[in-house]
Design a protein around this motif. Structure first.
Motif, PDB file in Angstrom:
ATOM      1  N   ILE A  73     -17.956 -41.263  23.318  1.00  0.00           N
ATOM      2  CA  ILE A  73     -17.190 -40.606  24.383  1.00  0.00           C
ATOM      3  C   ILE A  73     -17.502 -39.118  24.487  1.00  0.00           C
ATOM      4  O   ILE A  73     -17.259 -38.500  25.513  1.00  0.00           O
ATOM      5  N   LEU A  74     -18.054 -38.539  23.436  1.00  0.00           N
ATOM      6  CA  LEU A  74     -18.369 -37.110  23.446  1.00  0.00           C
ATOM      7  C   LEU A  74     -19.436 -36.781  24.494  1.00  0.00           C
ATOM      8  O   LEU A  74     -19.409 -35.716  25.109  1.00  0.00           O
ATOM      9  N   GLN A  75     -20.348 -37.721  24.711  1.00  0.00           N
ATOM     10  CA  GLN A  75     -21.453 -37.515  25.652  1.00  0.00           C
ATOM     11  C   GLN A  75     -21.065 -37.797  27.104  1.00  0.00           C
ATOM     12  O   GLN A  75     -21.837 -37.510  28.005  1.00  0.00           O
ATOM     13  N   LEU A  76     -19.884 -38.385  27.326  1.00  0.00           N
ATOM     14  CA  LEU A  76     -19.498 -38.801  28.678  1.00  0.00           C
ATOM     15  C   LEU A  76     -18.894 -37.650  29.475  1.00  0.00           C
ATOM     16  O   LEU A  76     -18.130 -36.848  28.943  1.00  0.00           O
ATOM     17  N   GLU A  77     -19.235 -37.621  30.760  1.00  0.00           N
ATOM     18  CA  GLU A  77     -18.614 -36.665  31.673  1.00  0.00           C
ATOM     19  C   GLU A  77     -17.281 -37.238  32.136  1.00  0.00           C
ATOM     20  O   GLU A  77     -16.993 -38.421  31.948  1.00  0.00           O
ATOM     21  N   ASN A  78     -16.475 -36.406  32.775  1.00  0.00           N
ATOM     22  CA  ASN A  78     -15.181 -36.848  33.290  1.00  0.00           C
ATOM     23  C   ASN A  78     -15.381 -37.624  34.596  1.00  0.00           C
ATOM     24  O   ASN A  78     -15.391 -37.046  35.681  1.00  0.00           O
ATOM     25  N   LYS A  79     -15.574 -38.947  34.479  1.00  0.00           N
ATOM     26  CA  LYS A  79     -15.734 -39.831  35.631  1.00  0.00           C
ATOM     27  C   LYS A  79     -15.582 -41.284  35.180  1.00  0.00           C
ATOM     28  O   LYS A  79     -15.265 -41.547  34.020  1.00  0.00           O
ATOM     29  N   HIS A  80     -15.840 -42.229  36.078  1.00  0.00           N
ATOM     30  CA  HIS A  80     -15.692 -43.665  35.783  1.00  0.00           C
ATOM     31  C   HIS A  80     -17.010 -44.246  35.261  1.00  0.00           C
ATOM     32  O   HIS A  80     -18.090 -43.913  35.760  1.00  0.00           O
ATOM     33  N   TYR A  81     -16.883 -45.141  34.257  1.00  0.00           N
ATOM     34  CA  TYR A  81     -18.028 -45.849  33.688  1.00  0.00           C
ATOM     35  C   TYR A  81     -17.669 -47.321  33.551  1.00  0.00           C
ATOM     36  O   TYR A  81     -16.498 -47.673  33.333  1.00  0.00           O
ATOM     37  N   LEU A 136      -5.938 -44.132  26.016  1.00  0.00           N
ATOM     38  CA  LEU A 136      -6.156 -43.331  24.813  1.00  0.00           C
ATOM     39  C   LEU A 136      -6.025 -41.870  25.221  1.00  0.00           C
ATOM     40  O   LEU A 136      -6.860 -41.343  25.953  1.00  0.00           O
ATOM     41  N   LYS A 137      -4.941 -41.239  24.768  1.00  0.00           N
ATOM     42  CA  LYS A 137      -4.710 -39.823  25.080  1.00  0.00           C
ATOM     43  C   LYS A 137      -5.235 -38.980  23.930  1.00  0.00           C
ATOM     44  O   LYS A 137      -5.113 -39.348  22.769  1.00  0.00           O
ATOM     45  N   PHE A 138      -5.786 -37.822  24.275  1.00  0.00           N
ATOM     46  CA  PHE A 138      -6.243 -36.897  23.243  1.00  0.00           C
ATOM     47  C   PHE A 138      -5.057 -36.101  22.727  1.00  0.00           C
ATOM     48  O   PHE A 138      -4.191 -35.674  23.495  1.00  0.00           O
ATOM     49  N   GLY A 139      -4.995 -35.912  21.405  1.00  0.00           N
ATOM     50  CA  GLY A 139      -3.895 -35.171  20.799  1.00  0.00           C
ATOM     51  C   GLY A 139      -4.296 -34.602  19.454  1.00  0.00           C
ATOM     52  O   GLY A 139      -5.460 -34.667  19.047  1.00  0.00           O
ATOM     53  N   ASP A 140      -3.310 -34.062  18.730  1.00  0.00           N
ATOM     54  CA  ASP A 140      -3.583 -33.424  17.444  1.00  0.00           C
ATOM     55  C   ASP A 140      -3.826 -34.420  16.312  1.00  0.00           C
ATOM     56  O   ASP A 140      -4.532 -34.139  15.359  1.00  0.00           O
ATOM     57  N   LYS A 141      -3.186 -35.598  16.397  1.00  0.00           N
ATOM     58  CA  LYS A 141      -3.359 -36.601  15.336  1.00  0.00           C
ATOM     59  C   LYS A 141      -3.320 -37.999  15.950  1.00  0.00           C
ATOM     60  O   LYS A 141      -2.792 -38.202  17.037  1.00  0.00           O
ATOM     61  N   ALA A 142      -3.866 -38.964  15.222  1.00  0.00           N
ATOM     62  CA  ALA A 142      -3.878 -40.353  15.679  1.00  0.00           C
ATOM     63  C   ALA A 142      -2.466 -40.934  15.566  1.00  0.00           C
ATOM     64  O   ALA A 142      -1.797 -40.759  14.542  1.00  0.00           O
ATOM     65  N   GLU A 159       0.400 -50.052  24.943  1.00  0.00           N
ATOM     66  CA  GLU A 159      -0.616 -49.658  25.902  1.00  0.00           C
ATOM     67  C   GLU A 159      -1.119 -48.227  25.723  1.00  0.00           C
ATOM     68  O   GLU A 159      -2.115 -47.853  26.333  1.00  0.00           O
ATOM     69  N   ILE A 160      -0.425 -47.411  24.952  1.00  0.00           N
ATOM     70  CA  ILE A 160      -0.793 -45.991  24.843  1.00  0.00           C
ATOM     71  C   ILE A 160      -0.982 -45.616  23.375  1.00  0.00           C
ATOM     72  O   ILE A 160      -0.125 -45.899  22.534  1.00  0.00           O
ATOM     73  N   GLU A 161      -2.105 -44.960  23.114  1.00  0.00           N
ATOM     74  CA  GLU A 161      -2.424 -44.524  21.762  1.00  0.00           C
ATOM     75  C   GLU A 161      -2.960 -43.098  21.834  1.00  0.00           C
ATOM     76  O   GLU A 161      -3.646 -42.743  22.791  1.00  0.00           O
ATOM     77  N   ILE A 162      -2.626 -42.305  20.840  1.00  0.00           N
ATOM     78  CA  ILE A 162      -3.155 -40.937  20.775  1.00  0.00           C
ATOM     79  C   ILE A 162      -4.327 -40.936  19.797  1.00  0.00           C
ATOM     80  O   ILE A 162      -4.233 -41.502  18.703  1.00  0.00           O
ATOM     81  N   ILE A 163      -5.433 -40.306  20.219  1.00  0.00           N
ATOM     82  CA  ILE A 163      -6.593 -40.145  19.344  1.00  0.00           C
ATOM     83  C   ILE A 163      -6.854 -38.650  19.187  1.00  0.00           C
ATOM     84  O   ILE A 163      -6.552 -37.867  20.081  1.00  0.00           O
ATOM     85  N   THR A 197     -12.445 -36.730  18.283  1.00  0.00           N
ATOM     86  CA  THR A 197     -13.001 -38.076  18.252  1.00  0.00           C
ATOM     87  C   THR A 197     -14.287 -38.129  19.073  1.00  0.00           C
ATOM     88  O   THR A 197     -14.300 -37.775  20.252  1.00  0.00           O
ATOM     89  N   ALA A 198     -15.365 -38.588  18.430  1.00  0.00           N
ATOM     90  CA  ALA A 198     -16.660 -38.653  19.109  1.00  0.00           C
ATOM     91  C   ALA A 198     -16.968 -40.065  19.607  1.00  0.00           C
ATOM     92  O   ALA A 198     -17.633 -40.236  20.622  1.00  0.00           O
ATOM     93  N   THR A 199     -16.484 -41.055  18.873  1.00  0.00           N
ATOM     94  CA  THR A 199     -16.797 -42.450  19.187  1.00  0.00           C
ATOM     95  C   THR A 199     -15.530 -43.297  19.161  1.00  0.00           C
ATOM     96  O   THR A 199     -14.697 -43.145  18.269  1.00  0.00           O
ATOM     97  N   VAL A 200     -15.421 -44.168  20.133  1.00  0.00           N
ATOM     98  CA  VAL A 200     -14.307 -45.123  20.168  1.00  0.00           C
ATOM     99  C   VAL A 200     -14.903 -46.515  20.026  1.00  0.00           C
ATOM    100  O   VAL A 200     -15.834 -46.875  20.755  1.00  0.00           O
ATOM    101  N   ASN A 201     -14.391 -47.289  19.067  1.00  0.00           N
ATOM    102  CA  ASN A 201     -14.837 -48.666  18.889  1.00  0.00           C
ATOM    103  C   ASN A 201     -13.836 -49.585  19.577  1.00  0.00           C
ATOM    104  O   ASN A 201     -12.639 -49.530  19.288  1.00  0.00           O
ATOM    105  N   LEU A 202     -14.313 -50.427  20.473  1.00  0.00           N
ATOM    106  CA  LEU A 202     -13.436 -51.293  21.266  1.00  0.00           C
ATOM    107  C   LEU A 202     -13.210 -52.668  20.647  1.00  0.00           C
ATOM    108  O   LEU A 202     -12.482 -53.476  21.207  1.00  0.00           O
TER     109      LEU A 202
END
Length: 187
Positions: free
Chosen positions: A14-22, A92-98, A104-108, A112-117
Motif C-alpha cells: 500500500i505504500l507504493q499506491l496513489e490515492n485512487k481506486h485499484y 482499514l483506517k490509519f492510526g497510531d496503533k493497530a 467492518e472497521i480496523e485501525i492500522i 504500515t507498508a503492506t496489507v495481507n488480505l
C-alpha cells in the motif's frame, strides 16, 4: 500477523499506491486453507476480486469472492462440494496503533507498508459455511419435511360442556394428606 510464504501472494504493497481506486484479483486452493491455522475448511478453491480505494486516511476494500469447498455431511458423513459466493466490505483506517473497532472497521498503524488480505478472504469465506451441512441429495427431503412441519396444525375439539355445579375432582394423594393434617385416621 506473520505470513507463511503460501500467503505472500495475498500481500498488497500500500505504500507504493496513489490515492485512487485499484482492482486486484486473487485465487486460492487447498494450499491457501492449509496455510491458515484453522479447522473449518481443509479443501477448496476460490477466486476473488478486491476493489481498493486508497485515501490519505483509510483504505476501503470491497470483496467479491466465489468458489467452492468440501464439507462433510452432518447426516451421512459423506464429503460433498459446496459452492459459495459472497460480497463483503472492510475499512482499514490509519492510526497510531493497530486496533479492531468493529467487524467492518480496523485501525492500522500509519507506517504500515503492506496489507495481507488472506485473513479477510478466509473470514469472509468462512462466514458462508452453512450451520447445517447437508449433502445436496438430502436437501429436498429436508425442505419437504420442514414444509410439512410448518403447515401441520393440531386442532382439538370437545363436545362435552363443563358442569358448573360439579366439584372438581381431587387427586387422592391430596385427600390422604388432608386426612393426616386433620389428625383423622382412615382408609
Amino acid at each position: 500477523m506473520s505470513n507463511p510464504k503460501e500467503l505472500r501472494p495475498y500481500d498488497i504493497d500500500i505504500l507504493q499506491l496513489e490515492n485512487k481506486h485499484y482492482d486486484f484479483h486473487f485465487e486460492g486452493g487447498n494450499e491457501f486453507f492449509a496455510a491458515l491455522d484453522q479447522n473449518l475448511i481443509s479443501k477448496g478453491a476460490f477466486k476473488a476480486k478486491v476493489g481498493l480505494d486508497k485515501s490519505s486516511t483509510m483504505l476501503q476494500l470491497s470483496f467479491d469472492i466465489a468458489g467452492s469447498y468440501e464439507l462433510i455431511c452432518d447426516r451421512s458423513l459423506d464429503p460433498f462440494e459446496e459452492p459459495f459466493q459472497t460480497k463483503e466490505k472492510q475499512i482499514l483506517k490509519f492510526g497510531d496503533k493497530a486496533e479492531q473497532i468493529s467487524d467492518e472497521i480496523e485501525i492500522i498503524p500509519w507506517e504500515t507498508a503492506t496489507v495481507n488480505l488472506a485473513r479477510f478472504l478466509f473470514d469472509f469465506i468462512g462466514l458462508t459455511v452453512p450451520m447445517k451441512k447437508l449433502h445436496p441429495r438430502f436437501r429436498t427431503v429436508a425442505s419437504d419435511e420442514e414444509d410439512e412441519e410448518a403447515t401441520t396444525e393440531i386442532l382439538v375439539y370437545s363436545s362435552a360442556k363443563p358442569d358448573e355445579n360439579a366439584e372438581p375432582e381431587v387427586d387422592p394423594r391430596w385427600e390422604a394428606l388432608k386426612k393426616l393434617k386433620n389428625g383423622s385416621k382412615g382408609s
